[in-house]
Scaffold this active site. Structure first.
Site, mmCIF file in Angstrom:
data_model
loop_
_atom_site.group_PDB
_atom_site.id
_atom_site.type_symbol
_atom_site.label_atom_id
_atom_site.label_comp_id
_atom_site.label_asym_id
_atom_site.label_seq_id
_atom_site.Cartn_x
_atom_site.Cartn_y
_atom_site.Cartn_z
ATOM 1 N N THR A 51 -23.872 78.476 28.570
ATOM 2 C CA THR A 51 -23.597 78.668 29.993
ATOM 3 C C THR A 51 -24.549 79.786 30.412
ATOM 4 O O THR A 51 -24.852 80.672 29.605
ATOM 5 C CB THR A 51 -22.132 79.103 30.258
ATOM 6 O OG1 THR A 51 -21.909 80.357 29.600
ATOM 7 C CG2 THR A 51 -21.122 78.093 29.733
ATOM 8 N N HIS A 52 -25.048 79.711 31.615
ATOM 9 C CA HIS A 52 -26.056 80.675 32.104
ATOM 10 C C HIS A 52 -27.281 80.714 31.189
ATOM 11 O O HIS A 52 -27.959 81.737 31.109
ATOM 12 C CB HIS A 52 -25.477 82.099 32.222
ATOM 13 C CG HIS A 52 -24.141 82.148 32.874
ATOM 14 N ND1 HIS A 52 -23.967 82.207 34.231
ATOM 15 C CD2 HIS A 52 -22.896 82.118 32.329
ATOM 16 C CE1 HIS A 52 -22.671 82.225 34.513
ATOM 17 N NE2 HIS A 52 -22.001 82.156 33.373
ATOM 18 N N SER A 96 -53.867 69.321 24.589
ATOM 19 C CA SER A 96 -54.626 70.123 25.547
ATOM 20 C C SER A 96 -56.107 69.927 25.280
ATOM 21 O O SER A 96 -56.519 69.729 24.145
ATOM 22 C CB SER A 96 -54.244 71.596 25.384
ATOM 23 O OG SER A 96 -55.283 72.428 25.867
ATOM 24 N N LYS A 139 -51.882 72.546 20.753
ATOM 25 C CA LYS A 139 -50.865 72.112 21.717
ATOM 26 C C LYS A 139 -50.340 70.697 21.499
ATOM 27 O O LYS A 139 -51.089 69.787 21.157
ATOM 28 C CB LYS A 139 -51.466 72.165 23.131
ATOM 29 C CG LYS A 139 -51.559 73.559 23.672
ATOM 30 C CD LYS A 139 -50.219 74.007 24.169
ATOM 31 C CE LYS A 139 -50.377 75.255 25.023
ATOM 32 N NZ LYS A 139 -49.106 75.637 25.600
ATOM 33 N N ASN A 182 -47.693 68.813 24.002
ATOM 34 C CA ASN A 182 -46.906 69.100 25.203
ATOM 35 C C ASN A 182 -45.894 68.006 25.549
ATOM 36 O O ASN A 182 -46.154 66.826 25.315
ATOM 37 C CB ASN A 182 -47.846 69.302 26.393
ATOM 38 C CG ASN A 182 -48.764 70.490 26.191
ATOM 39 O OD1 ASN A 182 -48.362 71.483 25.590
ATOM 40 N ND2 ASN A 182 -49.994 70.376 26.653
ATOM 41 N N GLU A 240 -41.848 66.442 31.570
ATOM 42 C CA GLU A 240 -42.308 67.180 32.754
ATOM 43 C C GLU A 240 -42.616 66.249 33.918
ATOM 44 O O GLU A 240 -42.304 66.543 35.078
ATOM 45 C CB GLU A 240 -43.547 68.015 32.400
ATOM 46 C CG GLU A 240 -43.208 69.190 31.495
ATOM 47 C CD GLU A 240 -44.430 69.922 30.965
ATOM 48 O OE1 GLU A 240 -44.254 70.966 30.343
ATOM 49 O OE2 GLU A 240 -45.564 69.442 31.157
ATOM 50 N N TYR A 280 -33.690 46.413 66.465
ATOM 51 C CA TYR A 280 -34.888 46.593 65.655
ATOM 52 C C TYR A 280 -35.926 47.459 66.371
ATOM 53 O O TYR A 280 -36.136 47.339 67.573
ATOM 54 C CB TYR A 280 -35.520 45.231 65.302
ATOM 55 C CG TYR A 280 -36.798 45.393 64.486
ATOM 56 C CD1 TYR A 280 -36.753 45.562 63.110
ATOM 57 C CD2 TYR A 280 -38.053 45.422 65.115
ATOM 58 C CE1 TYR A 280 -37.908 45.753 62.367
ATOM 59 C CE2 TYR A 280 -39.212 45.613 64.376
ATOM 60 C CZ TYR A 280 -39.133 45.776 63.008
ATOM 61 O OH TYR A 280 -40.275 45.970 62.271
ATOM 62 N N LYS A 336 -40.363 50.148 53.667
ATOM 63 C CA LYS A 336 -40.737 49.409 52.458
ATOM 64 C C LYS A 336 -41.526 50.209 51.430
ATOM 65 O O LYS A 336 -41.203 50.194 50.237
ATOM 66 C CB LYS A 336 -41.469 48.125 52.848
ATOM 67 C CG LYS A 336 -40.469 47.034 53.248
ATOM 68 C CD LYS A 336 -41.091 45.818 53.867
ATOM 69 C CE LYS A 336 -41.343 45.990 55.339
ATOM 70 N NZ LYS A 336 -40.168 46.395 56.157
HETATM 71 N N1 ARG Z 1 -43.413 43.953 59.272
HETATM 72 C C1 ARG Z 1 -42.231 44.096 60.027
HETATM 73 C C2 ARG Z 1 -41.286 45.093 59.356
HETATM 74 O O1 ARG Z 1 -41.456 45.324 58.233
HETATM 75 C C3 ARG Z 1 -41.563 42.774 60.196
HETATM 76 C C4 ARG Z 1 -40.706 42.664 61.414
HETATM 77 C C5 ARG Z 1 -41.567 42.614 62.611
HETATM 78 N N2 ARG Z 1 -40.799 42.457 63.796
HETATM 79 C C6 ARG Z 1 -41.279 42.700 64.993
HETATM 80 N N3 ARG Z 1 -40.507 42.536 65.996
HETATM 81 N N4 ARG Z 1 -42.502 43.110 65.176
HETATM 82 O O2 ARG Z 1 -40.381 45.632 59.945
#
Ligand code: ARG
Length: 456
Positions: free
Chosen positions: A154-155, A276, A282, A284, A289, A316, A324
């Site tokens: 601990t610590h 190294s 060394k 490592n 890490e 949207y 993504k």
């Molecule tokens: N490439 C767009 C995205 O990943 C797809 C949807 C596009 N929709 C639009 N109304 N422009 O969100």
């Protein structure tokens, strides 16, 4: 190539095309996109929205596109705006005007929501399985090391002795929670957004239940606006991924400490260490890490997506295209980290003698020495004081508690007898701890039985 343009008079600026396009990264979703499109086309045919022949032409065309991409005959090129455009354009190029009917009753907004959801759902299973493989390795080490002693801290100060089995089972527990968080996320995300249209559903008689069932969802989502603008599942996934990385990072830190020259508790296999360029001596712990370092990337993905979503009005908005790359990067990072870390742990050698000597030397049995006095009738607070003085004496004389002669021990308390030595031995200190969750062999055997059942 675009799916729109009718209402435009002028050309898109070249830089705008590049800035707007997502195909360079969303092409990763091609299989999910095509699978969703095949089910959508079948549903359109079943509902009489397009003819059966048209549905067949479209689904055959999509199957062929899928297999051609898979075997490399068809390359997704970056001149298209996104993967959805690429697939639809290629379909129409190959089967003619019928291809233009695929997008009936659908928007890229519900399409991309579907693709991303299916991707995250699939990656949850991949990650959970990778963690399970790591747990198998941990369980082997746990079973082999129920009496490999090391100091518990601990610590970062030596506290009480534990075993490698007990220490590693702490990480096994974290990974159990990690997998259950992933499972939670999967259960909540498993509703299908397809059929939500751009935001307000469609006027076509879509059978959303059919599409959802065919795509392995529990059912369709319940609100079309929410469906196209919800990225909670991705945030939840990134949250689970961040916690996994936090766990690996803590483990990494311990590996680095244990591997340091002064600790020397472990030896990392050559396959998982690097050298190294200047210092020949060394070796490592770079993998540990790097895993610790890459934790920041995954936290970054979580913060990035939370920030992207924080002020988005319904429904949207193009901002959401930013989800993504963060998701993909986090998925790759966490999977690589789990797999490499597991390999490093699997090949680790424990310097058992060094660990045991270290456990013996840090007064890790002081609590047990005090408990010994309590069992002989001394009040705990007094016992604490007596052993404190004993420790001070040992420090001054460079000795361990177990090194003291009975005569020296009597200088501190006359209740101490021969049985003291056994009571404060490393083995007793560990094995006397038999309550659920403790490091004693009995308690560990119960834990091991649970882990075995869990992995089945
Ligand atoms: N490439 C767009 C995205 O990943 C797809 C949807 C596009 N929709 C639009 N109304 N422009 O969100």
């Amino acid at each position: 190539m675009k799916l729109w343009g009718g209402r435009f008079k002028g050309e898109t600026d070249r830089l705008v095309n590049d800035f707007n396009a997502s195909v360079s990264f969303d092409k990763k979703l091609y299989a999910h996109d095509i699978r969703g499109s095949i089910i959508h086309a079948r549903m359109l045919g079943k509902q009489g929205i397009i003819s059966d022949d048209e549905a067949k032409l479209i689904t055959d065309g999509l199957e062929k596109i899928l297999s051609d991409i898979n075997d490399g005959t068809l390359v997704i090129d970056d001149t298209y705006e996104d993967i959805h455009t690429f697939v639809e354009a290629t379909l129409t190029e190959r089967i003619g005007d019928t291809g233009k009917k695929l997008h009936t009753g659908r928007s890229r907004n519900d399409q991309v929501a579907l693709d991303t959801r299916m991707y995250v759902r699939e990656q949850i299973d991949v990650l959970s399985e990778n963690i399970r493989e790591f747990q198998k390795i941990l369980l082997r080490i746990i079973k082999e090391n129920t009496d490999t002693y090391l100091p518990g801290f601990t610590h970062l100060q030596k506290a009480q002795p534990v075993t490698v089995a007990h220490h590693f089972s702490a990480y096994f527990e974290m990974l159990i929670r990690d997998r259950s968080r992933l499972e939670d996320c999967k259960n909540r995300l498993n509703l299908c957004p397809l059929g939500s249209g751009a935001l307000a559903g469609t006027t076509y008689p879509l059978d959303r239940e059919f599409s959802a069932g065919e795509l392995g969802f529990d059912g369709p989502t319940r609100n079309s606006m929410d469906s196209v603008s919800d990225r909670d599942y991705a945030i939840e996934f990134l949250n689970a991924a961040s916690i996994i990385m936090m766990h690996l990072s803590r483990f990494s830190e311990e590996i680095c400490i244990w591997n340091s020259n002064d600790y020397d508790f472990i030896e990392i296999d050559d396959a998982y260490s690097t050298g190294s360029s200047i210092m020949p001596q060394k070796k490592n712990p770079d993998i540990a890490e790097l895993v610790r370092g890459k934790t920041g990337r995954v936290y970054g993905a979580l913060m990035s997506l939370l920030t992207t979503m924080k002020a988005l009005p319904l429904a949207y908005n193009k901002d959401m295209q930013e989800d993504k790359e963060q998701i993909f990067d986090a998925v790759d990072t966490v999977n690589m980290s789990v797999t490499l870390f597991a390999g490093m742990i699997d090949t680790l050698k424990f310097n058992k003698d060094t660990m045991e000597a270290s456990a013996k030397l840090g007064f890790t049995n002081a609590t047990d020495a005090a408990d010994y006095l309590v069992k002989k009738g001394v009040a705990f607070r007094d016992a604490h004081g007596i052993i404190g003085e004993m420790v001070l004496y040992c420090i001054d004389n460079n000795k361990a508690i177990d090194d003291l002669s009975l005569e020296e021990l009597h200088g501190f308390s006359d209740v101490i007898g021969e049985d003291f030595y056994d009571a404060v031995s490393l083995k007793t200190c560990v094995d006397a701890r038999t309550t659920t969750g403790a490091p004693g062999k009995k308690a560990m055997e119960n834990a091991i039985a649970f882990y075995e059942e869990y992995l089945d």
